[in-house]
Design a protein around this motif. Structure first.
Motif, mmCIF file in Angstrom:
data_model
loop_
_atom_site.group_PDB
_atom_site.id
_atom_site.type_symbol
_atom_site.label_atom_id
_atom_site.label_comp_id
_atom_site.label_asym_id
_atom_site.label_seq_id
_atom_site.Cartn_x
_atom_site.Cartn_y
_atom_site.Cartn_z
ATOM 1 N N VAL A 47 35.290 -22.304 -92.694
ATOM 2 C CA VAL A 47 35.796 -23.073 -93.837
ATOM 3 C C VAL A 47 36.515 -22.142 -94.814
ATOM 4 N N THR A 69 39.872 -21.295 -93.478
ATOM 5 C CA THR A 69 40.764 -22.443 -93.596
ATOM 6 C C THR A 69 41.269 -22.600 -95.026
ATOM 7 N N MET A 70 40.388 -22.450 -96.009
ATOM 8 C CA MET A 70 40.800 -22.572 -97.406
ATOM 9 C C MET A 70 41.801 -21.489 -97.788
ATOM 10 N N THR A 71 41.622 -20.289 -97.239
ATOM 11 C CA THR A 71 42.571 -19.211 -97.498
ATOM 12 C C THR A 71 43.944 -19.550 -96.926
ATOM 13 N N PHE A 85 45.114 -22.576 -96.543
ATOM 14 C CA PHE A 85 45.670 -23.626 -97.405
ATOM 15 C C PHE A 85 46.286 -23.009 -98.666
ATOM 16 N N PHE A 131 44.536 -30.765 -104.743
ATOM 17 C CA PHE A 131 43.161 -30.905 -104.290
ATOM 18 C C PHE A 131 42.290 -31.668 -105.283
ATOM 19 N N THR A 148 43.023 -35.781 -93.839
ATOM 20 C CA THR A 148 41.674 -35.224 -93.705
ATOM 21 C C THR A 148 40.700 -36.266 -93.175
ATOM 22 N N TRP A 170 41.058 -26.699 -89.369
ATOM 23 C CA TRP A 170 40.452 -27.678 -90.277
ATOM 24 C C TRP A 170 39.921 -28.886 -89.506
ATOM 25 N N ALA A 229 34.961 -28.812 -101.058
ATOM 26 C CA ALA A 229 35.227 -27.440 -100.609
ATOM 27 C C ALA A 229 36.690 -27.070 -100.811
ATOM 28 N N GLN A 230 37.585 -28.033 -100.664
ATOM 29 C CA GLN A 230 39.008 -27.738 -100.783
ATOM 30 C C GLN A 230 39.430 -27.454 -102.222
ATOM 31 N N SER A 243 38.343 -25.150 -103.857
ATOM 32 C CA SER A 243 38.402 -23.692 -104.006
ATOM 33 C C SER A 243 39.819 -23.175 -103.789
ATOM 34 N N VAL A 244 40.654 -23.957 -103.132
ATOM 35 C CA VAL A 244 42.012 -23.512 -102.808
ATOM 36 C C VAL A 244 42.832 -23.197 -104.062
#
Length: 278
Positions: free
Chosen positions: A7, A10-12, A14, A97, A161, A220, A235-236, A238-239
């Motif tokens: 995860v 993946t966020m990195t 994004f 987000f 998503t 993702w 969680a997204q 955090s992007v």
């Protein structure tokens, strides 16, 4: 631990999309629709190369779910690129987000999912952080057209998503979505008329499409079935914080007190909402 690392990766990816779009559109002068179209083509090429070399059967393409995914992906891609004409990388990611979280939580309620109280509180705090940033007045002004374009992208990404929660073949589903998205973004490019393309702008779009979008979105879809719907939304958030930090370092974008306060609230809300997972 493995799920957490996937995860985080993946966020990195994004957040890197926000930085690359900002660089391609605002720094290298790419037309946003052209950037989105090249990004989709590069993503489709990368994903289908992986499909061709793997041993599993090729995925079904001409099915309603693939078209739904492609349409939502196109809305996200075009709105995302267009917004970065006027928005900074961190601001754009925060709008994107934040809208996604509202849509995902609303859908969870419609489906009758049980959302723990702590997750509601955490999501509320993160949403307050978004309001702190977007509330009129103060030193940080938010371009209306850019914000609305990114909000549309947020709705598209939220739907994308939600569509990926039940995918058993993450790579195949993502490859199908990207392939069908190619004519949609291509049509948008023809209608918009396009613009000048610099070599560096095209290269930026290719990297954004092949690596941080194509591979990032496949990853993702790989982790989504393991996450509750609301956790996937939270969680997204955090992007934007990753994007703000990267924008300050790589693009010299200003770190205002308002932006930092909003980021702190968003991160705090995420942390609080995830406590229920323990």
């Amino acid at each position: 631990m493995q799920l957490f690392l996937l995860v985080a990766l993946t966020m990195t990816a994004f957040a890197a999309n926000s930085i690359l779009n900002r660089i391609g559109v605002a720094e290298f002068g790419m037309d946003p629709i052209d950037f989105a179209a090249i990004r989709v083509v590069a993503g489709a090429a990368m994903l289908w190369l992986l499909i061709l070399i793997r041993s599993a059967p090729r995925p079904a393409i001409w099915v309603p779910k693939r078209w739904a995914g492609a349409i939502m992906l196109a809305i996200y891609m075009v709105g995302f690129s267009w917004a970065y004409i006027s928005l900074g990388a961190g601001l754009g990611a925060l709008i994107l987000f934040g809208v996604l979280q509202v849509v995902v939580f609303g859908w969870a309620v419609i489906e009758g999912q049980t959302v723990p109280l702590m997750r509601w509180i955490g999501a509320g705090i993160a949403l307050i952080g978004l309001c702190v940033l977007l509330w009129p007045g103060g030193q940080a002004t938010v371009p209306f057209a850019g914000a609305m374009s990114m909000a549309a992208a947020g709705v598209g990404w939220a739907a994308y998503t939600l569509l990926g929660r039940a995918e058993s073949d993450a790579l195949g589903a993502t490859a199908g979505n990207f392939l069908l998205c190619v004519p949609l973004t291509g049509l948008a490019m023809v209608v918009a008329g396009g613009g000048p393309m610099s070599v560096m702008g095209v290269l930026t779009a290719v990297v954004a499409g092949a690596v941080t979008s194509g591979l990032g979105y496949a990853l993702w879809y790989r982790v989504l079935p393991s996450l509750p719907t609301t956790v996937a939304g939270i969680a997204q958030l955090s992007v934007p914080v990753i994007a703000v930090a990267a924008g300050a370092v790589l693009l010299a974008e200003p770190l205002t007190l308002r932006l930092l306060s909003a980021g702190a609230l968003v991160l705090g809300g995420i942390a609080l909402s995830l406590l229920v997972r323990r």
